[in-house]
Design a protein around this motif. Structure first.
Motif, mmCIF file in Angstrom:
data_model
loop_
_atom_site.group_PDB
_atom_site.id
_atom_site.type_symbol
_atom_site.label_atom_id
_atom_site.label_comp_id
_atom_site.label_asym_id
_atom_site.label_seq_id
_atom_site.Cartn_x
_atom_site.Cartn_y
_atom_site.Cartn_z
ATOM 1 N N PRO A 151 9.893 13.055 33.458
ATOM 2 C CA PRO A 151 9.078 11.834 33.387
ATOM 3 C C PRO A 151 9.729 10.640 34.081
ATOM 4 N N ALA A 152 11.040 10.454 33.870
ATOM 5 C CA ALA A 152 11.708 9.300 34.473
ATOM 6 C C ALA A 152 11.981 9.509 35.953
ATOM 7 N N GLY A 153 12.080 10.762 36.389
ATOM 8 C CA GLY A 153 12.484 11.035 37.758
ATOM 9 C C GLY A 153 11.365 11.021 38.776
ATOM 10 N N ARG A 154 10.127 11.164 38.346
ATOM 11 C CA ARG A 154 9.032 11.256 39.312
ATOM 12 C C ARG A 154 8.925 9.991 40.156
ATOM 13 N N GLU A 155 9.008 8.840 39.522
ATOM 14 C CA GLU A 155 8.884 7.589 40.250
ATOM 15 C C GLU A 155 10.100 7.351 41.132
#
Length: 624
Positions: free
Chosen positions: A576-580
């Motif tokens: 979740p945190a890495g996609r952006e």
């Protein structure tokens, strides 16, 4: 006290040229040159959890904080003492000093000739000491002393029923069997296994010098594949565990069948098998602790001189284990307990012998490793101040102390030898309960931690059974063999199935072979608590340079690279945190996809699961 100020007045500040940028990024891809003027340069290093650090490099050195030949380095920091600076700042300055020592950032070509930056010739982080400087001398001397203790052929033939060569067969068979049924892979959770290879190669470790001492030589000798050298060295070390376990059981008075079961358990344990084919710091200490158990069990059955030799051997082996990681300290401190339940010895004498052995081991460790252990303690008290590991180590130490406190008064009041051994077993099971409760029963990392206690617990258990009633002695081996076999079969998949990060690291090893030293690889290494450190080592001249992106890092400077530019979509991009973070990293880049894999989503850290079932990773080339 301001250790340094900005560039001195009167020196023109300008944008740094390509050569200066190449030197800085080759030294540390996370460092940026921000000002250049003549033979002065100012660089800045950003950190995820600390304020950025600015360092001036200038020639001549003059009045400076640190001198490397004619070049001075001065951190810009308003501190009363550099010792109060964050450890990350101190490590960054040490790395930069090593780069300056290897090659001056102000070197230029012949007059009238512009220096073209060539990344493969640029300095890399760390030093390259020779093989002799990478050897674990304490462990090696301890092994030699252990060999002297085991040199009694008559006793060795009696223990092995006249076939001492079977110990070599057991070790060789264990080595071959593990390699046949298991795949070599990184073990450390949350994608941090390759960090330990870099520790073996060049990076300083806040956990102690022991890991580099044990595996630095094999990593160095393996050349372009340092992880293969570490995996091989660890597999050879852990192949000795079954033979040592057998010898420990026989020295404690166990019957041949019971000792054989103990040796087989160490050979077939899935967790020990995974550790043997990995970089994990949990692996080698198991063998060192087991060797100390053998030394004490063998040496106590002889003269005082022989016992003193055994204590020295155990002390050196345990000192080497303690230098690897603080998590080994509590298991190391428990080793003298193996003398408590020796058959045919009164409890008071056994306790006295155990106390003498403990004091001798502590003295050997202090003489050989006091400074290293105190440095680790000072480092980790600050680094673990808000970390769960502090609680783990402290709780284990308290549990071990309580076990010993309970053991002494109860054992001193019991005359029956079988009950004495039962009390010793109960005390150590209390310690194992603490080690096993670090995480869920199925988590391989928690199980690997618990294996540090296995040598002492197994030796004590076998010793207790060796002095039990005859009918128990006869029935114990087949019952234990059946129970262990069922446990290993039931947990085989959970303990040996590779998680996503280990599968990804094996894929990247194949991709790494397609790159050259002058190439640059960009990937997202960290987003929030999710980390994937890929096995491309900046301090190895055989590998491409890397530009890892962490959280809100700015886009890396790609202009200095002389070779190809590659991008790897890491598993962090499926969190979740890495996609952006990954989307921003790819923004504005034209990337031609070259290869890819779809990996199963299997967490290695119980606190950081994926929110998808399939994790895609891929390799692409960035168009200039």
């Amino acid at each position: 006290m301001v250790i340094s100020s900005a560039l001195v007045p009167g020196v023109a500040a300008a944008q740094c040229d390509a050569a200066a940028s190449a030197w800085v990024h080759a030294c540390d891809s996370r460092m940026e040159p921000i000002q250049c003027g003549g033979t002065r340069m100012t660089v800045r290093r950003a950190f995820a959890d600390d304020l950025p650090l600015t360092i001036e490099i200038h020639e001549p050195a003059g009045e400076t904080f640190r001198r490397e030949g004619d070049i001075g380095l001065s951190p810009v920091a308003d501190l009363p003492d550099w010792e109060d600076a964050p450890s990350a700042w101190q490590e960054a300055l040490d790395h930069l000093s090593a780069c300056v020592r290897e090659r001056s950032p102000f070197a230029r070509g012949a007059p009238g000739r512009e220096l073209a930056p060539h990344v493969s010739d640029a300095p890399r982080i760390g030093s390259s000491p020779g093989l002799l400087e990478r050897l674990p001398w304490q462990g090696l001397i301890g092994c030699v002393l252990l060999g002297v203790l085991l040199s009694d052929r008559r006793r060795l033939r009696a223990w092995t029923a006249g076939r001492p060569w079977l110990l070599l067969v057991l070790s060789a068979g264990t080595l071959a069997l593990r390699r046949l049924v298991l795949e070599p892979a990184f073990f450390h959770q949350n994608g941090q296994g390759p960090l330990w290879i870099e520790t073996a190669l060049c990076q300083p470790s806040g956990y102690g010098p022991g890991y580099r001492e044990l595996f630095g030589g094999s990593a160095w000798l393996a050349g372009a594949s340092p992880e293969a050298g570490v995996f091989l060295a660890q597999s050879i070390l852990l192949s000795l565990a079954p033979a040592l376990a057998f010898l420990a059981a026989r020295a404690q008075g166990a019957h041949l069948a019971l000792a054989a079961v103990m040796g087989a358990a160490f050979a077939l344990d899935p967790i020990l098998g995974r550790l043997a084919l990995s970089e994990s710091y949990f692996g080698a200490p198991v063998v060192l602790i087991l060797g100390a158990c053998v030394a004490l069990s063998v040496g106590v059955r002889g003269s005082r001189r022989r016992f003193g030799l055994a204590v020295l051997a155990a002390g050196l082996l345990l000192s080497q284990a303690a230098r690897v990681h603080p998590l080994t300290w509590t298991p190391v401190a428990l080793v003298p307990l193996v003398l408590v339940s020796r058959p045919g010895t009164s409890i008071r004498r056994a306790l006295g012998t155990s106390l003498v052995a403990g004091l001798g081991i502590a003295a050997a460790a202090l003489v050989t490793s006091a400074s290293a252990l105190l440095e680790v303690l000072d480092e980790q008290l600050g680094a673990w101040g808000q970390h769960a590991a502090t609680g783990n180590v402290a709780a284990e130490s308290v549990q071990a102390a309580l076990a010993c406190i309970v053991l002494v008064p109860l054992a001193s009041r019991v005359r029956a030898r079988g009950l004495v051994r039962g009390i010793a077993l109960a005390a150590c099971v209390l310690v194992l309960a603490r080690a096993g409760s670090i995480a869920a029963w199925t988590e391989p990392v928690a199980q690997a931690h618990a294996r540090l206690y296995l040598p002492v617990l197994a030796t004590l258990a076998v010793s207790g059974l060796a002095g039990a009633r005859p009918w128990i002695v006869r029935r114990a081996p087949p019952v234990l063999a059946a129970v262990l076999t069922l446990a290993f079969i039931a947990r085989w998949d959970a303990w040996t199935q590779l998680p996503t990060d280990a599968l990804e690291e094996n894929v990247v090893l194949a991709w790494r072979a397609q790159t050259a030293p002058e190439d640059l690889v960009v990937y997202v290494e960290r987003a929030d608590d999710h980390i994937e450190h890929l096995p491309i080592y900046e301090c190895s001249r055989a590998h491409a340079h890397v530009a890892p992106i962490r959280d809100d890092d700015a886009a890396p400077n790609l202009s200095f690279a002389r070779g190809h530019l590659f991008y790897i979509e890491s598993s962090v991009c499926s969190t979740p945190a890495g996609r952006e973070v990954c989307r921003r990293a790819r923004e504005g880049l034209r990337i031609e996809r070259l290869d890819g894999r779809d990996l199963p989503a299997r967490r290695s850290n119980p606190h950081q699961p994926f929110d998808v079932d399939v994790v895609p990773i891929w390799l692409g080339e960035i168009e200039r």
